[in-house]
Design a protein around this motif. Structure first.
Motif, PDB file in Angstrom:
ATOM      1  N   SER A 134      -3.020   4.740  -4.684  1.00  9.66           N
ATOM      2  CA  SER A 134      -2.365   5.135  -3.432  1.00  9.66           C
ATOM      3  C   SER A 134      -2.142   3.920  -2.542  1.00  9.66           C
ATOM      4  N   GLY A 135      -1.307   4.119  -1.541  1.00 13.23           N
ATOM      5  CA  GLY A 135      -1.111   3.077  -0.531  1.00 13.23           C
ATOM      6  C   GLY A 135      -2.384   2.865   0.272  1.00 13.23           C
ATOM      7  N   THR A 136      -3.101   3.941   0.524  1.00  8.78           N
ATOM      8  CA  THR A 136      -4.363   3.844   1.262  1.00  8.78           C
ATOM      9  C   THR A 136      -5.354   2.963   0.499  1.00  8.78           C
ATOM     10  N   ALA A 137      -5.420   3.152  -0.823  1.00  5.41           N
ATOM     11  CA  ALA A 137      -6.297   2.314  -1.657  1.00  5.41           C
ATOM     12  C   ALA A 137      -5.868   0.853  -1.572  1.00  5.41           C
TER      13      ALA A 137
ATOM     14  N   GLU B  97       0.463  -6.506   5.716  1.00  2.00           N
ATOM     15  CA  GLU B  97       1.621  -5.721   6.156  1.00  2.00           C
ATOM     16  C   GLU B  97       1.572  -4.327   5.542  1.00  2.00           C
ATOM     17  N   ASP B  98       1.555  -3.319   6.404  1.00  2.95           N
ATOM     18  CA  ASP B  98       1.647  -1.941   5.910  1.00  2.95           C
ATOM     19  C   ASP B  98       3.128  -1.593   5.768  1.00  2.95           C
ATOM     20  N   SER B  99       3.672  -1.858   4.578  1.00  3.68           N
ATOM     21  CA  SER B  99       5.090  -1.540   4.361  1.00  3.68           C
ATOM     22  C   SER B  99       5.240  -0.268   3.523  1.00  3.68           C
ATOM     23  N   ALA B 100       4.256   0.643   3.685  1.00  5.87           N
ATOM     24  CA  ALA B 100       4.285   1.919   2.946  1.00  5.87           C
ATOM     25  C   ALA B 100       5.607   2.661   3.141  1.00  5.87           C
ATOM     26  N   GLU B 101       6.175   2.551   4.351  1.00  2.00           N
ATOM     27  CA  GLU B 101       7.406   3.299   4.655  1.00  2.00           C
ATOM     28  C   GLU B 101       8.647   2.422   4.500  1.00  2.00           C
ATOM     29  N   ALA B 102       8.445   1.158   4.171  1.00  2.00           N
ATOM     30  CA  ALA B 102       9.550   0.191   4.246  1.00  2.00           C
ATOM     31  C   ALA B 102       9.930  -0.393   2.894  1.00  2.00           C
TER      32      ALA B 102
ATOM     33  N   MET C 122       2.415  -1.165  -0.547  1.00  2.00           N
ATOM     34  CA  MET C 122       3.493  -0.219  -0.822  1.00  2.00           C
ATOM     35  C   MET C 122       2.884   1.149  -1.086  1.00  2.00           C
ATOM     36  N   SER C 123       3.642   2.209  -0.804  1.00  2.00           N
ATOM     37  CA  SER C 123       3.195   3.561  -1.160  1.00  2.00           C
ATOM     38  C   SER C 123       4.259   4.246  -1.990  1.00  2.00           C
ATOM     39  N   PHE C 124       3.807   4.955  -3.021  1.00  2.00           N
ATOM     40  CA  PHE C 124       4.713   5.758  -3.855  1.00  2.00           C
ATOM     41  C   PHE C 124       4.287   7.219  -3.805  1.00  2.00           C
ATOM     42  N   ASN C 125       3.869   7.663  -2.622  1.00  2.00           N
ATOM     43  CA  ASN C 125       3.539   9.069  -2.442  1.00  2.00           C
ATOM     44  C   ASN C 125       4.817   9.910  -2.581  1.00  2.00           C
ATOM     45  N   GLY C 126       4.648  11.201  -2.686  1.00  2.00           N
ATOM     46  CA  GLY C 126       5.758  12.083  -3.010  1.00  2.00           C
ATOM     47  C   GLY C 126       6.946  12.028  -2.070  1.00  2.00           C
ATOM     48  N   ASN C 127       6.712  11.684  -0.814  1.00  2.00           N
ATOM     49  CA  ASN C 127       7.802  11.741   0.166  1.00  2.00           C
ATOM     50  C   ASN C 127       8.316  10.359   0.563  1.00  2.00           C
ATOM     51  N   LYS C 128       7.853   9.310  -0.098  1.00  2.00           N
ATOM     52  CA  LYS C 128       8.258   7.959   0.303  1.00  2.00           C
ATOM     53  C   LYS C 128       9.576   7.557  -0.377  1.00  2.00           C
ATOM     54  N   MET C 129      10.021   6.321  -0.188  1.00  2.00           N
ATOM     55  CA  MET C 129      11.330   5.884  -0.712  1.00  2.00           C
ATOM     56  C   MET C 129      11.444   6.108  -2.214  1.00  2.00           C
TER      57      MET C 129
HETATM   58  C1  LIG Z   1       2.168   6.890   3.502  1.00  2.00           C
HETATM   59  C2  LIG Z   1       1.563   5.829   4.339  1.00  2.00           C
HETATM   60  C3  LIG Z   1       0.386   5.161   3.962  1.00  2.00           C
HETATM   61  C4  LIG Z   1      -0.496   5.575   2.819  1.00  2.00           C
HETATM   62  O1  LIG Z   1       0.082   5.694   1.618  1.00  2.00           O
HETATM   63  P1  LIG Z   1      -0.520   6.757   0.545  1.00  2.00           P
HETATM   64  O2  LIG Z   1       0.138   6.303  -0.704  1.00  2.00           O
HETATM   65  O3  LIG Z   1      -0.088   8.108   0.997  1.00  2.00           O
HETATM   66  O4  LIG Z   1      -1.984   6.590   0.512  1.00  2.00           O
HETATM   67  C5  LIG Z   1      -0.060   4.124   4.748  1.00  2.00           C
HETATM   68  N1  LIG Z   1       0.585   3.766   5.866  1.00  2.00           N
HETATM   69  C6  LIG Z   1       1.694   4.385   6.282  1.00  2.00           C
HETATM   70  C7  LIG Z   1       2.353   3.917   7.519  1.00  2.00           C
HETATM   71  C8  LIG Z   1       2.228   5.450   5.541  1.00  2.00           C
HETATM   72  O5  LIG Z   1       3.301   6.098   5.987  1.00  2.00           O
END
Ligand SMILES: *Cc1c(COP(=O)(O)O)cnc(C)c1O
Length: 379
Positions: free
Chosen positions: A59-62, A163-168, A187-194
Motif C-alpha cells: 500500500s501507499g501507507t506502507a 513526497e506523498d504523491s499518492a494522488e499525483a 505512490m498509491s495503487f489503491n482502487g480509486n487512484k490514478m
Molecule cells: C491514498 C492515499 C495514501 C495512502 O495510500 P494507500 O495505498 O491507500 O495506503 C496516502 N496519502 C494520500 C494523500 C492518499 O490519498
C-alpha cells in the motif's frame, strides 16, 4: 433517480491485466515476489527516470511507513506533515512513536505553504532543541506543491523530504515527475487512484542501497542466512505477483488515463467557469501539470447562493457522487495533541470545497449532467 449513477472515481481496466495474472497462475508465481513484481518495478523506474529505484509494496501507507523507517524516525522524533491531506500521510509517523507537526497550505496549489514550513522548522528547533526528522508534503488531488521552494528550505536545514504523491501519479512540476524530487517519494495503487493494483503502493528511492534496505524491511528484515536470523524489526509489506500483474496492465493505459482526467478538467472549466461563486481548481501557472486525479471546486456561498454541502446533497439526490475535501489533520480529534502551524487556508478549503466525478469511467455527457445539476442548484 432513473439516471445512471455517476461515481467519484472508479477503477478502469485496460484489458491487459488478465494476461499478466494468467501468466502468474500458469507459472505458479502466486506469491509476494516474481516476474510481475520485477517487471512492474522496471516500468515504474522507467517512468521516474534516471537514478531512481522503485520498490512495490502492499500500500501507499506502507510506503510512507518504510520511508520513515529508512530515515530512522523513532520515538520522541517530530515529523512535519502537510495538514490538508488524507490521514494516511500522517498515520505512519505515529506507528514509529514520533509526533506529527502539521503545516497549513498556501492558496495557489492548496499544498504545503513553504513560508509556514520554514517558520515551523525554526520554531520546533527553538522549542525542542532538535530538527524535525523529515518533511512530508502532499500533492492534493494530483496538484503539484511548490516543491522547488520546499526542497530549497529542506536542503538549507538538511531535513529529508518524503513526497506523498499518492494522488499525483503522472503529475509534473517543471516537467519533472512528482515523487522524484525528495529523498523518497510514494505512490498509491489503491482502487480509486490514478492506476490501481486493487491495493498497493510503491516507494521511490534515490539510491540502490535504499531500495535494498526497503526490500529487506518489507520482507520481515530477514538476514541472509540459511536459517531465519533477525537483527531488526521487519514488516510484511511486499506487493504480490498477482497485484503487480494488474499494475503492469494498468501501465499500458496510463497516458490515456492522464489525458482523460485532464480532458475532464477542461470540460468542467468550460461548463462551470462562468458560474458566479464557483471556482474550478486548475494549475496555478505553467510550472504545474496536475493529473487532475479528482476535479475539485470551491463554492463561495454569498456569491453562488448555496454552500458546497447543499450542492453535494442535490447531486446525491440526482444519483451523482461528490465528496467534501479532506478535513485538515490539525482539526482531527485523533491528532488533537499535535503541534500545528496554521494560516486558515486549509480550514477555508474544507469549508468550501467539493470533489467531482473524474476518471476514465466518467464521460463528457456525465460531466454535462454534473455541471447542469450544480448550476441548477445555484439559481
Ligand atoms: C491514498 C492515499 C495514501 C495512502 O495510500 P494507500 O495505498 O491507500 O495506503 C496516502 N496519502 C494520500 C494523500 C492518499 O490519498
Amino acid at each position: 433517480m432513473s439516471d445512471k449513477k455517476i461515481l467519484l472515481c472508479l477503477a478502469h481496466m485496460s484489458g491487459q491485466e488478465m494476461k499478466y495474472i494468467q501468466e502468474a497462475f500458469d507459472t505458479n508465481w502466486v506469491v509476494p515476489l516474481g516476474p510481475n513484481v520485477d517487471a512492474f518495478e522496471v516500468d515504474l523506474e522507467h517512468l521516474c527516470g534516471e537514478g531512481k529505484h522503485v520498490v512495490v509494496l502492499s500500500s501507499g501507507t506502507a510506503a510512507i511507513h518504510l520511508a520513515l523507517v529508512n530515515l530512522g524516525v523513532s520515538r520522541g522524533d517530530e515529523v512535519i506533515c502537510q495538514s490538508m491531506t488524507f490521514s494516511a500521510s500522517a498515520n505512519p509517523i505515529t506507528y514509529q512513536g514520533a509526533t506529527p507537526v502539521f503545516v497549513d497550505s498556501e492558496r495557489d496549489s492548496w499544498n504545503m505553504d513553504p513560508n509556514l514550513l520554514e517558520e515551523a522548522i525554526k520554531d520546533r528547533i527553538a522549542k525542542t532543541g532538535r530538527k524535525p526528522k523529515a518533511i512530508i508534503p502532499v500533492y492534493l488531488y494530483g496538484m503539484p506543491a511548490r516543491i522547488d521552494d520546499i526542497m530549497e528550505i529542506a536542503h538549507r536545514y538538511e531535513i529529508p523530504v518524503v513526497e506523498d504523491s499518492a494522488e499525483a501519479f503522472g503529475s509534473r512540476y517543471r516537467g519533472r515527475l512528482c515523487g522524484t524530487f525528495g529523498k523518497f517519494g510514494i505512490m498509491s495503487f489503491n482502487g480509486n487512484k490514478m492506476i490501481t493494483t486493487s491495493g498497493g503502493g510503491a516507494l521511490i528511492c534515490s539510491d540502490e542501497a535504499s531500495k535494498k534496505k526497503t526490500m529487506f524491511y518489507a520482507t520481515q528484515s530477514r538476514e541472509p542466512m540459511p536459517y531465519y536470523l533477525h537483527k531488526e524489526i521487519g514488516y510484511n509489506y511486499r506487493m504480490s505477483n498477482i497485484c503487480a500483474g494488474i499494475g503492469r496492465g494498468q501501465m499500458t493505459v496510463l497516458e490515456e488515463h492522464l489525458a482523460h482526467h485532464r480532458h475532464l478538467c477542461d470540460r468542467y472549466v468550460e461548463l462551470l467557469g462562468n458560474a458566479e461563486g464557483i471556482m474550478v481548481h486548475t494549475n496555478p501557472d505553467e510550472r504545474y501539470d496536475s493529473n487532475y486525479w479528482l476535479n475539485t471546486i470551491l463554492v463561495e456561498p454569498d456569491k453562488a447562493g448555496v454552500d458546497y454541502d447543499a450542492i453535494r446533497q442535490h447531486l446525491q439526490d440526482c444519483n451523482i457522487e461528490s465528496r467534501p475535501l479532506w478535513k485538515p489533520m490539525h482539526t482531527q480529534p485523533v491528532f488533537s495533541g499535535a503541534p500545528a502551524y496554521v494560516n486558515g487556508v486549509s480550514e477555508e478549503l474544507f469549508a468550501k470545497g467539493l470533489c467531482l466525478p473524474s476518471g476514465p469511467c466518467v464521460s463528457d455527457e456525465d460531466v454535462e449532467r454534473v455541471c447542469r445539476e450544480i448550476l441548477a442548484c445555484c439559481k
